[in-house]
Design an enzyme around this catalytic site. Structure first.
Site, mmCIF file in Angstrom:
data_model
loop_
_atom_site.group_PDB
_atom_site.id
_atom_site.type_symbol
_atom_site.label_atom_id
_atom_site.label_comp_id
_atom_site.label_asym_id
_atom_site.label_seq_id
_atom_site.Cartn_x
_atom_site.Cartn_y
_atom_site.Cartn_z
ATOM 1 N N PRO A 22 84.356 86.830 53.686
ATOM 2 C CA PRO A 22 83.092 86.367 54.328
ATOM 3 C C PRO A 22 81.947 87.240 54.423
ATOM 4 O O PRO A 22 80.834 86.792 54.609
ATOM 5 C CB PRO A 22 83.698 86.779 56.048
ATOM 6 C CG PRO A 22 84.521 87.803 56.054
ATOM 7 C CD PRO A 22 85.441 87.388 54.621
ATOM 8 N N TYR A 28 100.138 91.686 51.303
ATOM 9 C CA TYR A 28 99.069 92.867 51.342
ATOM 10 C C TYR A 28 99.881 94.020 51.393
ATOM 11 O O TYR A 28 100.405 94.671 52.163
ATOM 12 C CB TYR A 28 98.164 92.687 52.659
ATOM 13 C CG TYR A 28 97.567 91.476 52.721
ATOM 14 C CD1 TYR A 28 97.103 90.595 51.590
ATOM 15 C CD2 TYR A 28 96.915 91.036 53.709
ATOM 16 C CE1 TYR A 28 96.467 89.423 51.891
ATOM 17 C CE2 TYR A 28 96.072 89.910 54.059
ATOM 18 C CZ TYR A 28 95.766 89.111 52.756
ATOM 19 O OH TYR A 28 94.902 88.190 53.005
#
Length: 284
Positions: free
Chosen positions: A213, A67
């Site tokens: 999600p 990341y």
């Protein structure tokens, strides 16, 4: 209504038999730049986002060396170190970044060792509580990749091993090599390809960390109906649905905004009725 925002409302989950965390975590992918590449446009806001998550009771943060790369881990340490006693930081290794928006698998033992030791340095940790193999590399036998993580665990650099982006067969193969305490696959109210994996994790008491999600929250009509009924946003409803879907699901919604952290965590206080949970589950 969503009620006061605190991750404690989500309850807790046990990981690996010796770590207990609140069941509303924080995904630290989006505190980086565009394309999950480079520094965030506003480092102060990124740090404020991390601080706000912890202030609101989050004690599980998920990141990865890829990341940024490295940016997310560095910001976590710069912002939160020395860490609260109950904070569990999970990271991942096994992907390399040729450029913005590009993710290539690298499961070579030498890369995974370098990645893990780099994460230890950046996060200022002596041991990583949960280290996840980010994605199986088709060019490298799974036993070689995971064998390296077992060695790192034996050396005390990793406490528990998890896997990510795996099929059922790959999970079974991994479990023949080492105890696996968690699975992180893409899963949300619209993308249900890992439905059987969620059930497996519940049966075997593994933590299931759904990535993406809250993606496509608006595409499920049952979500919209529940949002109207509870006076909540569709994103809050899908997070509440994940919490209700299985006690082994640990949502890790990510954002680069302190305000979005608050609204995400507020979803922990939304109690969906059984028929609402069923309707959302069946509508996908």
């Amino acid at each position: 209504m969503a009620g006061p925002a605190n991750a404690a409302a989500a309850g807790t989950i046990e990981i690996g038999g010796d770590m207990v965390v609140r069941r509303m975590g924080f995904g630290a992918m989006r505190i980086t730049g565009s394309g999950i590449w480079g520094d965030p446009p506003d480092a102060g806001q990124a740090k404020a986002t991390l601080r706000r998550a912890v202030e609101l009771g989050v004690n599980f943060i998920d990141t990865a060396d890829s990341y940024g790369p490295h940016v997310s881990e560095e910001l976590i340490a710069e912002t939160l170190y020395p860490y609260p006693d109950d904070l569990v930081i999970a990271t991942k290794g096994g992907l390399v970044r040729p450029g913005p928006g590009r993710w290539d698998a690298d499961g070579r033992p030498e890369h995974l060792r370098e990645a893990c030791e780099g994460s230890l340095r950046r996060l200022r940790l002596d041991q990583i509580p949960l280290y996840q193999f980010h994605r199986p590399d088709p060019k490298v036998p799974l036993a070689e990749s995971l064998g390296t993580l077992v060695q790192l665990k034996d050396e005390g650099k990793i406490r528990h091993i998890g896997v990510s982006n795996v099929s059922a067969a790959q999970l079974r193969a991994a479990q023949q090599i080492t105890p696996v305490v968690s699975v992180q696959n893409r899963y949300n109210a619209a993308d249900r390809n890992s439905e059987a994996m969620v059930d497996t994790c519940e049966l075997e008491q593994l933590a299931f960390l759904p990535w993406a999600p809250i993606q496509q929250a608006d595409s499920n009509p049952a979500v919209a109906q529940a949002a109207k009924r509870h006076g909540a946003s569709p994103r809050q409803i899908v997070l509440a649905w994940l919490l209700a879907r299985s006690p082994q699901i640990l949502p890790i919604p990510g954002t680069g905004s302190p305000e979005h952290v608050e609204t995400n965590i507020a979803a922990a206080a939304i109690e969906l009725a059984p028929d609402e949970v069923t309707a959302i589950t069946q509508a996908a």
